[in-house]
Design an enzyme around this catalytic site. Structure first.
Site, short mmCIF file in Angstrom:
data_model
loop_
_atom_site.label_atom_id
_atom_site.label_comp_id
_atom_site.label_asym_id
_atom_site.label_seq_id
_atom_site.Cartn_x
_atom_site.Cartn_y
_atom_site.Cartn_z
N HIS A 134 0.76 -1.30 0.02
CA HIS A 134 0.10 -0.20 -0.07
C HIS A 134 0.71 1.19 -0.07
O HIS A 134 0.72 2.18 0.89
CB HIS A 134 -0.96 -0.09 0.99
N HIS B 287 1.59 -8.54 -1.25
CA HIS B 287 0.46 -8.44 -2.37
C HIS B 287 1.22 -7.70 -3.68
O HIS B 287 0.67 -6.80 -4.08
CB HIS B 287 -0.93 -8.46 -2.28
N ALA C 192 -2.00 -2.33 -4.99
CA ALA C 192 -1.86 -1.05 -4.12
C ALA C 192 -0.45 -0.88 -3.98
O ALA C 192 -0.11 -0.39 -2.83
CB ALA C 192 -2.48 -1.70 -2.64
N ASP D 272 -5.11 -15.63 -7.85
CA ASP D 272 -6.54 -16.03 -8.00
C ASP D 272 -7.11 -15.62 -9.37
O ASP D 272 -8.40 -16.01 -9.61
CB ASP D 272 -7.58 -15.32 -6.96
N GLY D 273 -6.34 -15.04 -10.49
CA GLY D 273 -6.91 -14.76 -11.75
C GLY D 273 -7.69 -13.53 -11.71
O GLY D 273 -8.19 -13.03 -12.59
N ASP E 200 -4.69 -13.34 1.22
CA ASP E 200 -5.46 -12.42 1.44
C ASP E 200 -6.67 -12.54 1.85
O ASP E 200 -7.77 -11.82 1.56
CB ASP E 200 -5.20 -11.37 0.52
N LEU F 144 -11.82 -4.00 -4.67
CA LEU F 144 -11.30 -5.51 -4.27
C LEU F 144 -11.28 -5.33 -2.64
O LEU F 144 -10.43 -4.60 -2.01
CB LEU F 144 -10.36 -5.95 -4.93
N GLY G 251 -9.74 -7.75 -0.28
CA GLY G 251 -9.43 -9.03 0.10
C GLY G 251 -9.73 -10.14 -0.95
O GLY G 251 -9.96 -9.85 -2.08
#
Length: 384
Positions: free
Chosen positions: A197, A218, A222, A250-251, A274, A307, A309
């Site tokens: 983030h 991730h 972010a 997760d695509g 996440d 989104l 999570g």
């Protein structure tokens, strides 16, 4: 088998984290792995769990970013009881160790989360510590986090983070939002620091790495994007062998083409979920910061489309590595076990099946990546 028994788990294939052993067994002594032996070398009088034909036995999955599961959210109820529910929900998908993740919240909630983790670790071996995702983040890269709770760190925050003993402490922060030397103080005290983030420039990211930052939360999501004139954090993550980066496979969060590009870098990839309350739960919605989050077509979304999570589990992440990224199963399993263990400095205890390691194991179908059974610290847990 209960933890404390001397027994064997036998499989057509045992993957120890580095190599495959065909027709072998893992001898478990209490909570630890004793050794891996050929099936014919297992003592006849030793109790043995023989897995079905074709099933693999591999190191249990380690998830460093778990917000919730089993229809509960850690932010809503930071207690040891909540963590037991979350652990049980994720265990069904092969997760044998995880970091409960508190997203940006108040100082009081941060203290409650630390206390909850310390209490849970006395009885729940799957809880490995705490991940604080915020509140020292960039308003420009807030994602679903509440910007009104973002702030600069104080001396009290340093004391809180450095005093959180009894397990892993991982904090996600934006380097440009903390003073010079802050990251060094934390890493010198054993805190793992990850960028996330963040709107940090490439130069700011390298400065943070020089202070001891070793992770990226991730990756791609972010954070300042990779561009031709300002490579930002993504380039730094991919060109630094000593750094690890989490991937939400997760695509949805990141296009598979970008994930495949990341895997060509020098940094160490780790699978993270996440995960939000629907993982291992029954409800298709939940509340975050008092706002309804709906789960539609695998997406956890705020009403404005942001989104919030993911509804991903670790078995699904491993499966997607194979189906979406074309990875060999062995690589996907490493991304879910030994790589995260190494990042949080638990590689001597977790993430592999070797003498003296904790007996955290998962039995899975190598074709479908369906989990049959898990073992946490030597204790068998039926995944059904």
């Amino acid at each position: 088998m209960k933890s404390g028994d001397l027994h064997a788990v036998v499989a057509d294939t045992v993957f120890d984290g580095e190599k495959r052993h065909e027709h072998a067994g893992v001898i478990v002594d209490g909570a630890r792995v004793s050794r891996i032996v050929a099936r014919g070398e297992i003592p006849q009088n030793l109790p043995a769990r023989v897995l079905p034909d074709g099933i693999w036995l591999a190191p249990g999955f380690i998830d460093l970013q778990v917000n919730g599961g089993g229809d509960v959210l850690f932010n809503d109820s930071p207690t040891a009881e909540t963590l037991s529910v979350i652990a049980a929900a994720h265990r069904k998908f092969g997760t044998t160790g995880f970091l409960p993740t508190l997203i940006t919240d108040t100082p009081g909630k941060m203290r409650a989360a630390i206390a909850a983790v310390q209490a849970a670790m006395r009885t729940e071996p799957a809880v490995l510590g705490l991940h604080l995702e915020g509140p020292f983040l960039s308003p420009e890269r807030a994602g679903v986090h509440d910007r009104s709770l973002f702030r600069r760190p104080t001396s009290e925050d340093v004391d809180l983070l450095m005093g959180a003993r009894g397990g892993v402490v991982l904090i996600t922060l934006a380097p440009e939002q903390v003073p010079a030397g802050f990251i060094r103080r934390l890493t010198d005290a054993g805190v793992c620091v990850s960028l996330g983030h963040s709107n940090a420039t490439y130069a700011q990211t390298l400065a943070a790495i020089d202070e001891g930052l070793t992770g990226f939360t991730h990756l791609f999501n972010a954070m300042r994007p990779l561009t031709s004139r300002e490579p930002g954090p993504i380039a730094a993550a991919l060109e630094t062998p000593a750094c690890s980066f989490g991937l939400i496979v997760d695509g949805i969060h990141v296009d598979p083409a970008m994930l495949r590009l990341a895997l060509r870098g020098l940094g160490r990839p780790m699978l993270v979920t996440d995960a939000m309350p629907p993982v291992g739960g029954t409800r298709a919605s939940f509340a975050l910061y008092g706002e309804a989050i709906a789960v539609q077509n695998g997406r956890c979304m705020r009403q404005d489309g942001t989104l919030a999570g993911a509804s991903l589990d670790m078995a699904g992440a491993v499966r997607n590595c194979i189906r979406l990224l074309g990875l060999p199963l062995e690589d996907a399993l490493r991304f879910a076990s030994s790589n995260p263990a190494g990042f949080v400095k638990l590689g001597a205890q977790l993430g592999a099946l070797a003498p003296g390691m904790r007996a955290d194991m998962v039995a899975l179908d190598p074709k479908t990546i369906e989990v049959l059974e898990t073992w946490v610290a030597g204790a068998s847990r039926d995944a059904a």
